[in-house]
Design a protein around this motif. Structure first.
Motif, PDB file in Angstrom:
ATOM      1  N   TYR A 189       0.731   8.572   3.635  1.00 30.28           N
ATOM      2  CA  TYR A 189      -0.050   9.468   3.207  1.00 30.28           C
ATOM      3  C   TYR A 189       0.608  10.281   4.603  1.00 30.28           C
ATOM      4  N   ASP A 190       0.337  11.755   4.475  1.00 29.78           N
ATOM      5  CA  ASP A 190       0.683  12.819   5.217  1.00 29.78           C
ATOM      6  C   ASP A 190      -0.073  14.176   5.392  1.00 29.78           C
ATOM      7  N   ASP A 191      -1.382  13.503   4.684  1.00 30.92           N
ATOM      8  CA  ASP A 191      -2.762  14.378   5.072  1.00 30.92           C
ATOM      9  C   ASP A 191      -2.127  15.855   3.843  1.00 30.92           C
ATOM     10  N   GLY A 192      -1.819  15.143   2.548  1.00 29.00           N
ATOM     11  CA  GLY A 192      -2.010  16.455   1.639  1.00 29.00           C
ATOM     12  C   GLY A 192      -0.365  16.656   0.976  1.00 29.00           C
ATOM     13  N   LYS A 193       0.718  16.704   1.938  1.00 29.61           N
ATOM     14  CA  LYS A 193       1.819  17.026   2.172  1.00 29.61           C
ATOM     15  C   LYS A 193       2.896  16.076   1.403  1.00 29.61           C
ATOM     16  N   ASP A 194       3.617  16.997   0.812  1.00 30.82           N
ATOM     17  CA  ASP A 194       4.560  16.608   0.112  1.00 30.82           C
ATOM     18  C   ASP A 194       5.345  15.249   0.648  1.00 30.82           C
ATOM     19  N   GLU A 220      10.744   7.828   0.429  1.00 34.80           N
ATOM     20  CA  GLU A 220       9.665   7.066   1.014  1.00 34.80           C
ATOM     21  C   GLU A 220       8.590   6.749   0.569  1.00 34.80           C
ATOM     22  N   LEU A 221       8.200   7.117  -0.468  1.00 30.06           N
ATOM     23  CA  LEU A 221       7.088   7.212  -1.352  1.00 30.06           C
ATOM     24  C   LEU A 221       7.832   5.261  -2.122  1.00 30.06           C
ATOM     25  N   SER A 224       9.810   3.360  -0.824  1.00 30.36           N
ATOM     26  CA  SER A 224       9.863   2.480   0.329  1.00 30.36           C
ATOM     27  C   SER A 224       7.984   1.709   0.358  1.00 30.36           C
ATOM     28  N   CYS A 225       7.892   2.753   0.450  1.00 27.21           N
ATOM     29  CA  CYS A 225       5.978   2.278   0.653  1.00 27.21           C
ATOM     30  C   CYS A 225       5.577   1.592   0.185  1.00 27.21           C
ATOM     31  N   ILE A 226       5.826   1.653  -1.497  1.00 26.42           N
ATOM     32  CA  ILE A 226       5.581   0.814  -2.863  1.00 26.42           C
ATOM     33  C   ILE A 226       6.431  -0.148  -2.436  1.00 26.42           C
ATOM     34  N   SER A 227       7.610  -0.954  -2.436  1.00 23.91           N
ATOM     35  CA  SER A 227       8.013  -2.203  -1.693  1.00 23.91           C
ATOM     36  C   SER A 227       7.468  -2.813  -1.763  1.00 23.91           C
ATOM     37  N   GLU A 228       6.665  -2.061  -0.383  1.00 27.56           N
ATOM     38  CA  GLU A 228       6.105  -2.994   0.876  1.00 27.56           C
ATOM     39  C   GLU A 228       5.385  -3.603   0.162  1.00 27.56           C
ATOM     40  N   ARG A 229       4.682  -4.809   0.802  1.00 30.52           N
ATOM     41  CA  ARG A 229       3.983  -5.415   0.672  1.00 30.52           C
ATOM     42  C   ARG A 229       2.445  -4.986   0.417  1.00 30.52           C
ATOM     43  N   ALA A 230       2.099  -5.341  -0.382  1.00 23.59           N
ATOM     44  CA  ALA A 230       0.019  -4.433  -0.584  1.00 23.59           C
ATOM     45  C   ALA A 230      -0.238  -5.493   0.583  1.00 23.59           C
ATOM     46  N   GLU A 231      -1.349  -5.035   0.922  1.00 24.74           N
ATOM     47  CA  GLU A 231      -2.879  -5.754   2.334  1.00 24.74           C
ATOM     48  C   GLU A 231      -3.955  -5.498   1.504  1.00 24.74           C
ATOM     49  N   LYS A 232      -3.483  -5.498   0.218  1.00 22.98           N
ATOM     50  CA  LYS A 232      -5.155  -6.346  -0.355  1.00 22.98           C
ATOM     51  C   LYS A 232      -4.509  -6.718  -1.842  1.00 22.98           C
ATOM     52  N   SER A 233      -5.568  -8.103  -2.338  1.00 24.10           N
ATOM     53  CA  SER A 233      -5.236  -8.488  -3.053  1.00 24.10           C
ATOM     54  C   SER A 233      -6.458  -8.966  -4.163  1.00 24.10           C
ATOM     55  N   LYS A 277       2.367  12.838  -2.946  1.00 22.78           N
ATOM     56  CA  LYS A 277       1.365  13.093  -2.277  1.00 22.78           C
ATOM     57  C   LYS A 277       0.866  11.488  -1.810  1.00 22.78           C
ATOM     58  N   GLY A 278       0.234  10.432  -1.923  1.00 22.79           N
ATOM     59  CA  GLY A 278       0.160   9.428  -1.322  1.00 22.79           C
ATOM     60  C   GLY A 278       0.416   8.321  -2.511  1.00 22.79           C
ATOM     61  N   ALA A 279       0.318   7.382  -1.961  1.00 21.51           N
ATOM     62  CA  ALA A 279       0.787   5.834  -2.577  1.00 21.51           C
ATOM     63  C   ALA A 279       0.092   4.966  -1.704  1.00 21.51           C
ATOM     64  N   TRP A 280      -0.355   4.059  -3.178  1.00 20.52           N
ATOM     65  CA  TRP A 280      -1.745   3.079  -2.339  1.00 20.52           C
ATOM     66  C   TRP A 280      -1.073   1.371  -3.427  1.00 20.52           C
ATOM     67  N   SER A 281      -0.895   0.362  -2.566  1.00 26.02           N
ATOM     68  CA  SER A 281      -0.848  -0.559  -3.637  1.00 26.02           C
ATOM     69  C   SER A 281      -1.633  -2.116  -2.937  1.00 26.02           C
ATOM     70  N   PHE A 282      -1.648  -2.761  -4.268  1.00 18.75           N
ATOM     71  CA  PHE A 282      -2.281  -4.333  -4.391  1.00 18.75           C
ATOM     72  C   PHE A 282      -1.852  -4.731  -5.314  1.00 18.75           C
ATOM     73  N   ASP A 283      -1.668  -6.254  -4.440  1.00 14.91           N
ATOM     74  CA  ASP A 283      -1.529  -7.290  -5.627  1.00 14.91           C
ATOM     75  C   ASP A 283      -2.569  -7.767  -6.011  1.00 14.91           C
TER      76      ASP A 283
END
Length: 174
Positions: free
Chosen positions: A61-66, A71-72, A74-83, A162-168
């Motif tokens: 997330y970059d405060d609403g910037k593209d 990068e997206l 890469s972020c989505i492929s990272e391990r989710a912090e919450k499950s 604009k942003g990405a969130w992930s969960f397991d």
């Protein structure tokens, strides 16, 4: 007759007030500087199953910037912090803050796009079982999985991320 200068009492009071004023101004400036060093929290997304909720800030997330596509990914492929654990038949509620819904958001499960059109709703409900049906070959029965990675991606009307969130999500084991 000797008289003390009339300014003595008043000049002390004025000096005391100006020192207090300078100290107060210094505290305000220091507080503003300290706050500017803090990062602004990102909007939250959450998943609720029954009475259990997992909330997370954005992984990208970059405060609403593209955000660039690379990068997206890469972020989505990272391990989710919450499950969160999902039992067969559970309803899964996915919620986002209004500022995410204003742009729109799409849902990915294990890298597959699940919602074809961006949602402008702050929450949507799904059957928990549909998160655990993995892709299979055409003509073959669906393969059941015990885990699913859910990605929520904020996307504007022009198709910019604009942003990405992930969960397991984990299937409850008996």
């Amino acid at each position: 007759m000797t008289t003390a200068p009339a300014t003595t009492v008043f000049s002390r009071a004025r000096g005391l007030r100006s020192r207090r004023g300078a100290a107060a101004l210094g505290a305000v400036v220091l507080s503003a500087f300290a706050l500017s060093a803090c990062e602004k929290p990102t909007p939250l997304a959450q998943i609720t199953v029954d009475d259990r909720t997992a909330s997370a800030e954005a992984q990208c997330y970059d405060d609403g910037k593209d955000i660039a596509n690379e990068e997206l990914e890469s972020c989505i492929s990272e391990r989710a912090e919450k499950s969160i654990t999902v039992d067969s038949g559970d309803r899964v509620r996915i919620g986002v803050e209004p500022e995410i819904a204003d742009n729109g958001w799409v849902l990915f499960v294990d890298g597959r796009l699940v919602t074809s059109q961006p949602s402008k709703h702050t929450y949507v409900t799904f059957s928990g079982d549909q998160f655990f049906n993995a892709q299979s070959e055409p003509g073959q029965p669906p393969v059941q999985s015990d885990k699913a990675k859910v990605g929520i991606v904020e996307i504007d009307d022009k198709g910019n991320y604009k942003g990405a969130w992930s969960f397991d999500l984990k299937r409850k084991q008996y």
